[in-house]
Design an enzyme around this catalytic site. Structure first.
Site, PDB file in Angstrom:
ATOM      1  N   ASP A  13       0.810  -1.220   0.000  1.00  0.00           N
ATOM      2  CA  ASP A  13       0.000   0.000   0.000  1.00  0.00           C
ATOM      3  C   ASP A  13       0.842   1.268   0.000  1.00  0.00           C
ATOM      4  OD1 ASP A  13      -2.162  -1.754   0.175  1.00  0.00           O
ATOM      5  OD2 ASP A  13      -2.094  -1.712   2.370  1.00  0.00           O
ATOM      6  N   GLY A  15       1.497   2.971  -2.568  1.00  0.00           N
ATOM      7  CA  GLY A  15       1.044   3.859  -3.644  1.00  0.00           C
ATOM      8  C   GLY A  15       1.558   3.376  -4.997  1.00  0.00           C
ATOM      9  N   LYS A  16       1.727   2.061  -5.120  1.00  0.00           N
ATOM     10  CA  LYS A  16       2.254   1.484  -6.374  1.00  0.00           C
ATOM     11  C   LYS A  16       1.299   1.726  -7.535  1.00  0.00           C
ATOM     12  CE  LYS A  16       2.348  -2.491  -4.260  1.00  0.00           C
ATOM     13  NZ  LYS A  16       2.086  -2.111  -2.871  1.00  0.00           N
ATOM     14  N   LYS A  18      -0.831   4.162  -8.115  1.00  0.00           N
ATOM     15  CA  LYS A  18      -0.717   5.525  -8.634  1.00  0.00           C
ATOM     16  C   LYS A  18       0.593   5.688  -9.414  1.00  0.00           C
ATOM     17  CE  LYS A  18       0.354  10.173  -7.551  1.00  0.00           C
ATOM     18  NZ  LYS A  18       0.730  11.218  -6.618  1.00  0.00           N
ATOM     19  N   GLY A  40      -4.659  -4.409  -3.677  1.00  0.00           N
ATOM     20  CA  GLY A  40      -5.653  -3.376  -3.956  1.00  0.00           C
ATOM     21  C   GLY A  40      -4.880  -2.122  -4.313  1.00  0.00           C
ATOM     22  N   HIS A  41      -4.877  -1.776  -5.596  1.00  0.00           N
ATOM     23  CA  HIS A  41      -4.064  -0.650  -6.062  1.00  0.00           C
ATOM     24  C   HIS A  41      -4.978   0.496  -6.486  1.00  0.00           C
ATOM     25  CE1 HIS A  41      -0.411  -3.473  -6.995  1.00  0.00           C
ATOM     26  NE2 HIS A  41      -0.817  -3.522  -5.751  1.00  0.00           N
ATOM     27  N   THR A 298      -9.729  -5.029   1.670  1.00  0.00           N
ATOM     28  CA  THR A 298     -10.603  -5.588   2.702  1.00  0.00           C
ATOM     29  C   THR A 298     -11.394  -4.546   3.483  1.00  0.00           C
ATOM     30  OG1 THR A 298      -8.762  -5.525   4.253  1.00  0.00           O
ATOM     31  CG2 THR A 298      -9.122  -7.606   3.081  1.00  0.00           C
ATOM     32  N   GLY A 412      -0.295  14.168  -3.520  1.00  0.00           N
ATOM     33  CA  GLY A 412      -1.741  13.979  -3.518  1.00  0.00           C
ATOM     34  C   GLY A 412      -2.052  12.672  -4.233  1.00  0.00           C
TER      35      GLY A 412
HETATM   36  P1  GDP Z   1      -0.836   0.300  -3.476  1.00  0.00           P
HETATM   37  O1  GDP Z   1      -1.440  -0.971  -2.986  1.00  0.00           O
HETATM   38  O2  GDP Z   1       0.639   0.344  -3.257  1.00  0.00           O
HETATM   39  O3  GDP Z   1      -1.197   0.634  -4.887  1.00  0.00           O
HETATM   40  O4  GDP Z   1      -1.427   1.448  -2.552  1.00  0.00           O
HETATM   41  P2  GDP Z   1      -2.983   1.636  -2.128  1.00  0.00           P
HETATM   42  O5  GDP Z   1      -3.724   2.138  -3.288  1.00  0.00           O
HETATM   43  O6  GDP Z   1      -3.477   0.406  -1.452  1.00  0.00           O
HETATM   44  O7  GDP Z   1      -2.836   2.714  -0.990  1.00  0.00           O
HETATM   45  C1  GDP Z   1      -2.245   3.953  -1.221  1.00  0.00           C
HETATM   46  C2  GDP Z   1      -3.245   5.045  -0.877  1.00  0.00           C
HETATM   47  O8  GDP Z   1      -2.583   6.292  -0.898  1.00  0.00           O
HETATM   48  C3  GDP Z   1      -4.366   5.168  -1.873  1.00  0.00           C
HETATM   49  O9  GDP Z   1      -5.503   5.633  -1.202  1.00  0.00           O
HETATM   50  C4  GDP Z   1      -3.857   6.232  -2.848  1.00  0.00           C
HETATM   51  O10 GDP Z   1      -4.909   6.933  -3.501  1.00  0.00           O
HETATM   52  C5  GDP Z   1      -3.123   7.129  -1.918  1.00  0.00           C
HETATM   53  N1  GDP Z   1      -1.970   7.870  -2.463  1.00  0.00           N
HETATM   54  C6  GDP Z   1      -0.991   7.406  -3.295  1.00  0.00           C
HETATM   55  N2  GDP Z   1      -0.042   8.357  -3.453  1.00  0.00           N
HETATM   56  C7  GDP Z   1      -0.428   9.428  -2.721  1.00  0.00           C
HETATM   57  C8  GDP Z   1       0.155  10.704  -2.447  1.00  0.00           C
HETATM   58  O11 GDP Z   1       1.236  11.054  -2.882  1.00  0.00           O
HETATM   59  N3  GDP Z   1      -0.560  11.533  -1.594  1.00  0.00           N
HETATM   60  C9  GDP Z   1      -1.753  11.174  -1.051  1.00  0.00           C
HETATM   61  N4  GDP Z   1      -2.361  12.031  -0.235  1.00  0.00           N
HETATM   62  N5  GDP Z   1      -2.312   9.983  -1.304  1.00  0.00           N
HETATM   63  C10 GDP Z   1      -1.650   9.110  -2.103  1.00  0.00           C
HETATM   64  P1  IMO Z   2      -1.003  -4.229  -2.165  1.00  0.00           P
HETATM   65  O1  IMO Z   2      -0.538  -4.806  -3.481  1.00  0.00           O
HETATM   66  C1  IMO Z   2      -1.035  -4.646   2.164  1.00  0.00           C
HETATM   67  C2  IMO Z   2      -1.110  -8.724   3.757  1.00  0.00           C
HETATM   68  C3  IMO Z   2      -2.377  -9.110   4.495  1.00  0.00           C
HETATM   69  C4  IMO Z   2      -1.787 -10.083   5.515  1.00  0.00           C
HETATM   70  C5  IMO Z   2      -0.709 -10.782   4.707  1.00  0.00           C
HETATM   71  C6  IMO Z   2      -1.124 -12.141   4.154  1.00  0.00           C
HETATM   72  O2  IMO Z   2      -2.291  -3.509  -2.227  1.00  0.00           O
HETATM   73  O3  IMO Z   2       0.106  -3.449  -1.537  1.00  0.00           O
HETATM   74  P2  IMO Z   2      -2.711 -12.778   2.123  1.00  0.00           P
HETATM   75  O4  IMO Z   2      -4.150 -12.477   1.881  1.00  0.00           O
HETATM   76  O5  IMO Z   2      -1.786 -12.266   1.099  1.00  0.00           O
HETATM   77  O6  IMO Z   2      -2.481 -14.225   2.443  1.00  0.00           O
HETATM   78  O7  IMO Z   2      -2.387 -11.998   3.506  1.00  0.00           O
HETATM   79  O8  IMO Z   2      -0.364  -9.916   3.654  1.00  0.00           O
HETATM   80  N1  IMO Z   2      -1.319  -8.209   2.394  1.00  0.00           N
HETATM   81  C7  IMO Z   2      -1.246  -6.920   2.057  1.00  0.00           C
HETATM   82  N2  IMO Z   2      -1.072  -5.827   2.817  1.00  0.00           N
HETATM   83  N3  IMO Z   2      -1.160  -4.516   0.836  1.00  0.00           N
HETATM   84  C8  IMO Z   2      -1.304  -5.605   0.052  1.00  0.00           C
HETATM   85  O9  IMO Z   2      -1.290  -5.541  -1.284  1.00  0.00           O
HETATM   86  C9  IMO Z   2      -1.399  -6.878   0.667  1.00  0.00           C
HETATM   87  N4  IMO Z   2      -1.581  -8.122   0.215  1.00  0.00           N
HETATM   88  C10 IMO Z   2      -1.517  -8.936   1.274  1.00  0.00           C
HETATM   89  O10 IMO Z   2      -2.978  -7.997   5.093  1.00  0.00           O
HETATM   90  O11 IMO Z   2      -1.169  -9.364   6.558  1.00  0.00           O
HETATM   91 MG    MG Z   3      -2.946  -1.643  -1.717  1.00  0.00          MG
END
Ligand code: GDP
Ligand code: IMO
Ligand code: MG
Length: 421
Positions: A13, A15-16, A18, A40-41, A298, A412
């Site tokens: 999470d 911010g991959k 984005k 969840g990206h 989730t 942002g």
């Molecule tokens: P990922 O799984 O690595 O793609 O990251 P997620 O999407 O799960 O979580 C990143 C969160 O940060 C999301 O809600 C994005 O919209 C947000 N986000 C990403 N880059 C930025 C940033 O530079 N600033 C802010 N405020 N939000 C960001």
């Molecule tokens: P993105 O790609 C954050 C975590 C789960 C749990 C552990 C094992 O959005 O960054 P799993 O369902 O994979 O067997 O759960 O890994 N987890 C993540 N945490 N971002 C994710 O993906 C994750 N994918 C799995 O919360 O701790």
């Molecule tokens: Mg994520």
């Protein structure tokens, strides 16, 4: 040619999504190579706001071809729903999204077992996403998996029958409800018919692309410290998350990977169980309130902590990181003081991440340095020079610690809220 791996340098999470969305404009291929719909990206661009689980986040770039490698595990219903959702949003993926027939399918029993194992483990549970990830990868390496290729011949039904005989026994022993062969078979045959137009062996696509000097953008799922081998085992995910996974998971020879971009959040978050040395527990603190996030897959509340430089440094070393994309710097605005963990101590001695296991990491004492914050809203900043001096210092401090330049800074969540340096 460039083959650019985009890797999360913390616990996911970062911010991959984005980062991949804005980097995709110069990519010929955008690809996923590991994990599944536990990812969840988040992508926010001219098409709308998306939480993407399986399709590469770079698919919004009109000229990019999306690839889902054999290293990805696919929940067919989630994939079909995602393709339909993207088509409805005007992002036509037909004819430019290819899924490896080698990829394994998440079956209903994988999801059931994921939940039953978690419940059986009680307080020692991993806190998985319950998407069936651990069980499907266990079946993959234990020769019990079902792949898309199995549908082309007779293998699907006989393999499913065997698996259901085995899995129903375990499910029943754990108090779950047995699955019926006919209903699983019919459901998955239906899925196969819908996914069939997108199935294509990726070997020659990848090989031809490499020979033709095309640009590949490889989107990791999860983060470095959820890697099965290098993460905080057993609080990890079931796939390799470091760039080498792109080699097996997509068929890209390691020597072709030219860049490794480490997406690094300006603070730390973690979802699920496991050590988080810099965790902030004070729910009333400003930092806790600012860093709070809701998980994209989730809907759980993410645990939060200060930036941990030992984690970022270790990720940079493990992955051979060449650039950092620093995200969410804007979230720090308004904090008077920002704590940063520069390393760990244990029994008075310095220890590194790799010196301790997950249980040891839970006991290390983070060494903090305090940085002065900034009060300005930086969301509109377009260049590094426009950032407040203390924000610039914060970014420089990260690149010094990691030994890797910060090339992009997120201010942002929207695609354009990114500074290129
Ligand atoms: P990922 O799984 O690595 O793609 O990251 P997620 O999407 O799960 O979580 C990143 C969160 O940060 C999301 O809600 C994005 O919209 C947000 N986000 C990403 N880059 C930025 C940033 O530079 N600033 C802010 N405020 N939000 C960001
Ligand atoms: P993105 O790609 C954050 C975590 C789960 C749990 C552990 C094992 O959005 O960054 P799993 O369902 O994979 O067997 O759960 O890994 N987890 C993540 N945490 N971002 C994710 O993906 C994750 N994918 C799995 O919360 O701790
Ligand atoms: Mg994520």
């Amino acid at each position: 040619m460039s083959v650019i791996a985009v890797i999360g340098s913390q616990w996911g999470d970062e911010g991959k999504g984005k980062a991949v969305d804005f980097l995709a404009e110069r990519a010929d291929y955008v690809a996923r190579f590991n994990g599944g719909n536990n990812a969840g990206h988040t992508v926010i661009n001219e098409f709308g706001t998306f939480k993407i689980h399986l399709v590469p986040s770079g698919i919004f770039a009109r000229n990019a071809v999306g690839l889902i490698g054999g290293g990805v595990v696919v929940d067919p219903a989630v994939l079909i729903e995602e393709i339909e959702m993207l088509n409805r949003a005007g992002v036509n993926v037909d004819g430019r999204l290819w899924i490896s027939p080698r990829s394994h399918l998440i079956m209903p029993y994988h999801k059931i077992l994921d939940g039953l194992y978690e419940e059986a483990k009680g307080a020692g549970a991993t806190g998985t996403t319950r998407r069936g990830i651990g069980p499907v990868f266990a079946d993959k390496v234990g020769y019990n998996g079902i792949r898309w290729t199995d549908f082309a011949g007779d293998a699907f039904e006989s393999r499913l029958k065997t698996q259901l005989e085995l899995k129903n026994k375990i499910i029943a022993a754990l108090g779950g409800e047995a699955l019926r062969f006919e209903s699983v078979r019919d459901e998955y045959r239906g899925h196969y018919e819908k996914v069939k137009p997108y199935l294509k062996e990726l070997f020659s696509i990848v090989q031809d692309g490499l020979k033709a000097n095309k640009t590949f953008l490889l989107e990791q799922a999860m983060g470095t410290f959820l890697d099965t081998d290098w993460g905080t085992y057993p609080f990890v995910t079931a796939s390799t998350t470091i760039p080498s996974a792109a080699s097996a998971g997509l068929g890209i020879p390691p020597k072709y990977i030219t860049n490794v971009i480490g997406v690094t959040k300006a603070y730390t978050t973690r979802v699920g169980a496991g050590p988080l040395p810099t965790e902030i527990h004070d729910a009333e603190s400003d930092a806790y309130k600012k860093f709070g996030e809701v998980a994209a897959t989730t809907g759980r509340i993410r645990r939060v902590g200060w930036l941990d430089l030992e984690i970022v440094r270790t990720a940079a070393e493990l992955s051979g990181m060449t650039e950092i994309c620093l995200t969410k710097l804007d979230v720090l605005s308004g904090l008077k003081e920002i704590q940063v963990c520069t390393g760990y101590k244990m029994n008075g001695k310095s220890v590194r991440y790799a010196d301790v296991d997950a249980y040891g990491l839970d006991k290390v004492e983070p060494v903090y340095e305090s940085f002065p914050g900034w009060s300005e809203d930086i969301g509109k900043a377009k260049s590094f020079d426009e950032l407040p001096v203390n924000a610039q210092k914060y970014a420089r401090m990260i690149e010094d610690a990691a030994g890797v330049p910060v090339r992009w800074i997120g201010v942002g969540p929207k695609r354009e809220e990114t500074i290129r340096r």
